[in-house]
Design an enzyme around this catalytic site. Sequence first.
Site, PDB file in Angstrom:
ATOM      1  N   CYS A   1       5.815 -74.995  43.683  1.00 23.92           N
ATOM      2  CA  CYS A   1       6.050 -75.287  42.263  1.00 23.92           C
ATOM      3  C   CYS A   1       6.960 -76.499  42.049  1.00 23.92           C
ATOM      4  O   CYS A   1       6.970 -77.079  40.968  1.00 23.92           O
ATOM      5  CB  CYS A   1       6.598 -74.058  41.558  1.00 23.92           C
ATOM      6  SG  CYS A   1       5.448 -72.683  41.603  1.00 23.92           S
TER       7      CYS A   1
ATOM      8  N   HIS B   1       9.903 -76.634  34.950  1.00 26.56           N
ATOM      9  CA  HIS B   1       8.748 -75.929  35.510  1.00 26.56           C
ATOM     10  C   HIS B   1       8.490 -74.696  34.648  1.00 26.56           C
ATOM     11  O   HIS B   1       9.423 -74.014  34.226  1.00 26.56           O
ATOM     12  CB  HIS B   1       9.037 -75.528  36.957  1.00 26.56           C
ATOM     13  CG  HIS B   1       8.005 -74.613  37.538  1.00 26.56           C
ATOM     14  ND1 HIS B   1       6.659 -74.882  37.435  1.00 26.56           N
ATOM     15  CD2 HIS B   1       8.113 -73.433  38.209  1.00 26.56           C
ATOM     16  CE1 HIS B   1       5.990 -73.903  38.025  1.00 26.56           C
ATOM     17  NE2 HIS B   1       6.843 -73.012  38.494  1.00 26.56           N
TER      18      HIS B   1
ATOM     19  N   ASN C   1       1.823 -70.068  34.824  1.00 29.74           N
ATOM     20  CA  ASN C   1       2.474 -70.874  35.856  1.00 29.74           C
ATOM     21  C   ASN C   1       1.391 -71.635  36.617  1.00 29.74           C
ATOM     22  O   ASN C   1       0.621 -71.036  37.362  1.00 29.74           O
ATOM     23  CB  ASN C   1       3.271 -69.953  36.787  1.00 29.74           C
ATOM     24  CG  ASN C   1       3.992 -70.712  37.892  1.00 29.74           C
ATOM     25  OD1 ASN C   1       3.743 -71.894  38.122  1.00 29.74           O
ATOM     26  ND2 ASN C   1       4.892 -70.032  38.580  1.00 29.74           N
TER      27      ASN C   1
HETATM   28  C1  LIG Z   1       7.476 -61.002  37.958  1.00 26.19           C
HETATM   29  C2  LIG Z   1       8.418 -60.668  36.818  1.00 26.19           C
HETATM   30  C3  LIG Z   1       7.811 -61.119  35.503  1.00 26.19           C
HETATM   31  C4  LIG Z   1       8.596 -59.155  36.747  1.00 26.19           C
HETATM   32  O1  LIG Z   1       9.496 -58.832  35.714  1.00 26.19           O
HETATM   33  P1  LIG Z   1      10.704 -57.817  36.005  1.00 26.19           P
HETATM   34  O2  LIG Z   1      11.379 -57.604  34.722  1.00 26.19           O
HETATM   35  O3  LIG Z   1      11.500 -58.391  37.139  1.00 26.19           O
HETATM   36  O4  LIG Z   1       9.906 -56.542  36.417  1.00 26.19           O
HETATM   37  P2  LIG Z   1      10.077 -55.681  37.742  1.00 26.19           P
HETATM   38  O5  LIG Z   1       9.635 -56.454  38.935  1.00 26.19           O
HETATM   39  O6  LIG Z   1      11.463 -55.132  37.697  1.00 26.19           O
HETATM   40  O7  LIG Z   1       9.017 -54.561  37.465  1.00 26.19           O
HETATM   41  C5  LIG Z   1       9.166 -53.647  36.414  1.00 26.19           C
HETATM   42  C6  LIG Z   1       7.978 -52.702  36.435  1.00 26.19           C
HETATM   43  O8  LIG Z   1       6.817 -53.361  35.915  1.00 26.19           O
HETATM   44  C7  LIG Z   1       5.722 -53.123  36.761  1.00 26.19           C
HETATM   45  N1  LIG Z   1       4.789 -54.251  36.665  1.00 26.19           N
HETATM   46  C8  LIG Z   1       4.697 -55.327  37.468  1.00 26.19           C
HETATM   47  N2  LIG Z   1       3.697 -56.131  37.021  1.00 26.19           N
HETATM   48  C9  LIG Z   1       3.202 -55.533  35.923  1.00 26.19           C
HETATM   49  C10 LIG Z   1       2.175 -55.890  35.028  1.00 26.19           C
HETATM   50  N3  LIG Z   1       1.456 -57.029  35.156  1.00 26.19           N
HETATM   51  N4  LIG Z   1       1.941 -55.081  33.998  1.00 26.19           N
HETATM   52  C11 LIG Z   1       2.625 -53.936  33.818  1.00 26.19           C
HETATM   53  N5  LIG Z   1       3.595 -53.546  34.645  1.00 26.19           N
HETATM   54  C12 LIG Z   1       3.885 -54.355  35.690  1.00 26.19           C
HETATM   55  C13 LIG Z   1       6.325 -52.975  38.127  1.00 26.19           C
HETATM   56  O9  LIG Z   1       5.439 -52.279  38.963  1.00 26.19           O
HETATM   57  C14 LIG Z   1       7.588 -52.204  37.830  1.00 26.19           C
HETATM   58  O10 LIG Z   1       7.265 -50.863  37.715  1.00 26.19           O
HETATM   59  P3  LIG Z   1       8.238 -49.741  38.349  1.00 26.19           P
HETATM   60  O11 LIG Z   1       9.546 -49.926  37.611  1.00 26.19           O
HETATM   61  O12 LIG Z   1       7.529 -48.481  38.040  1.00 26.19           O
HETATM   62  O13 LIG Z   1       8.335 -50.094  39.794  1.00 26.19           O
HETATM   63  C15 LIG Z   1       9.798 -61.309  37.012  1.00 26.19           C
HETATM   64  O14 LIG Z   1      10.470 -60.722  38.099  1.00 26.19           O
HETATM   65  C16 LIG Z   1       9.720 -62.763  37.242  1.00 26.19           C
HETATM   66  O15 LIG Z   1       9.314 -63.511  36.381  1.00 26.19           O
HETATM   67  N6  LIG Z   1      10.134 -63.243  38.428  1.00 26.19           N
HETATM   68  C17 LIG Z   1      10.099 -64.603  38.749  1.00 26.19           C
HETATM   69  C18 LIG Z   1       8.723 -64.956  39.110  1.00 26.19           C
HETATM   70  C19 LIG Z   1       8.483 -66.416  39.115  1.00 26.19           C
HETATM   71  O16 LIG Z   1       8.856 -67.087  38.208  1.00 26.19           O
HETATM   72  N7  LIG Z   1       7.815 -66.882  40.148  1.00 26.19           N
HETATM   73  C20 LIG Z   1       7.401 -68.195  40.276  1.00 26.19           C
HETATM   74  C21 LIG Z   1       8.527 -69.059  40.703  1.00 26.19           C
HETATM   75  S1  LIG Z   1       7.827 -70.623  40.981  1.00 26.19           S
END
Ligand SMILES: CC(C)(COP(=O)(O)OP(=O)(O)OC[C@H]1O[C@@H](n2cnc3c(N)ncnc32)[C@H](O)[C@@H]1OP(=O)(O)O)[C@@H](O)C(=O)NCCC(=O)NCCS
EC number: 2.3.1.180
Length: 323
Positions: free
Chosen positions: A113, A250, A280
Amino acid sequence: MIRSIVRGVGSSLPRRIMKNADFEGVVETSDEWIAQRTGIRQRHIASDDETTASLGEAAARVALADAGLTPADIDLIVLATSTPNNTFPATAVEIQNRLGMHHGFAFDMQAVCSGFVYAVTTADLYIRSGMAKRVLVIGSETFSRILDWNDRSTCVLFGDGAGALVLEAGEGEGTIADRGILAASLRSDGVHKDKLYVDGGPSTTGTVGHLRMEGREVFKHAVGMITDVIEATFAQAGITAEDLDWFVPHQANKRIIDASAKKLGIAEEKAVVTVNLHGNTSAASVPLALSVAVADGRIKKGDLVLLEAMGGGFTWGAVLLRW
Ligand SMILES: CC(C)(COP(=O)(O)OP(=O)(O)OC[C@H]1O[C@@H](n2cnc3c(N)ncnc32)[C@H](O)[C@@H]1OP(=O)(O)O)[C@@H](O)C(=O)NCCC(=O)NCCS
């Protein structure tokens, strides 16, 4: 002194739009969950006839037209991508051929990214060394091809697309009043390599593999890394957040963008946000956001613009430029 000045900008998106609601029935998720956690509402997904090379070529042609130039005027193509058409040759060379360009040189850069920020910085060094006068810097990705469409924690986050800049050598006074690239900082730290990666490759599995991510871990590191590298770039240029006209980060997650801007003291209205429209798009996200903000009249000649990215590796970086 020689400065690398933006002469043109362009972008290209796949025809097909996939809305959050289109995931319902594919994986267990909802429009509400995706929008609340990420700010994403829709993304473009490449059809069979659309590739990293075809999207990159299309974005390059728009940027060349915007610059009033043709491929004959370009002497280097740097393509930032993690989703090349083939393991080799470089997709940049394929784009070079598609443009009918048989002079100069072209290569790919892989910093996930952060790829576009790395590519702009690299192009700037070629220009300032005198080895190139006009460079096409392209970010093009088809992440849809490396997603695990059964993994709801990743497949909802990414999209496909391409953006491009034409950078041209020009004269500057050596002050931050100059147009062009004014400061840049790049970082990487492979200790984080297993937090965001693809579980295949030519030298390990012999397959392409799928994207794997510990989303919470990435989130935890993102804001600190982004703000550190931006503060280093501000220090290099001797400016503060208040001097900026536009912040073009980004586009991974609206919450990361908001938290970084807040920590840096960048006013919310200066942040260009397109993650709602594109998801993204990895190395394509910054030039896609630039294209949107130039087309709608926000970014104008003379504006001070900060580009920033963070991604797999981890890699991260920032570029300050005057448009
Ligand atoms: C991926 C992201 C959106 C998840 O959000 P979060 O608030 O951290 O959520 P969590 O990982 O704590 O997951 C919360 C719950 O949602 C669930 N979940 C994950 N994806 C899901 C989806 N698409 N729909 C519904 N539920 C989902 C998980 O399984 C978890 O359930 P659990 O609590 O029963 O285990 C977030 O962590 C994020 O944006 N991270 C950075 C990712 C990024 O930017 N990557 C690219 C960098 S270049």
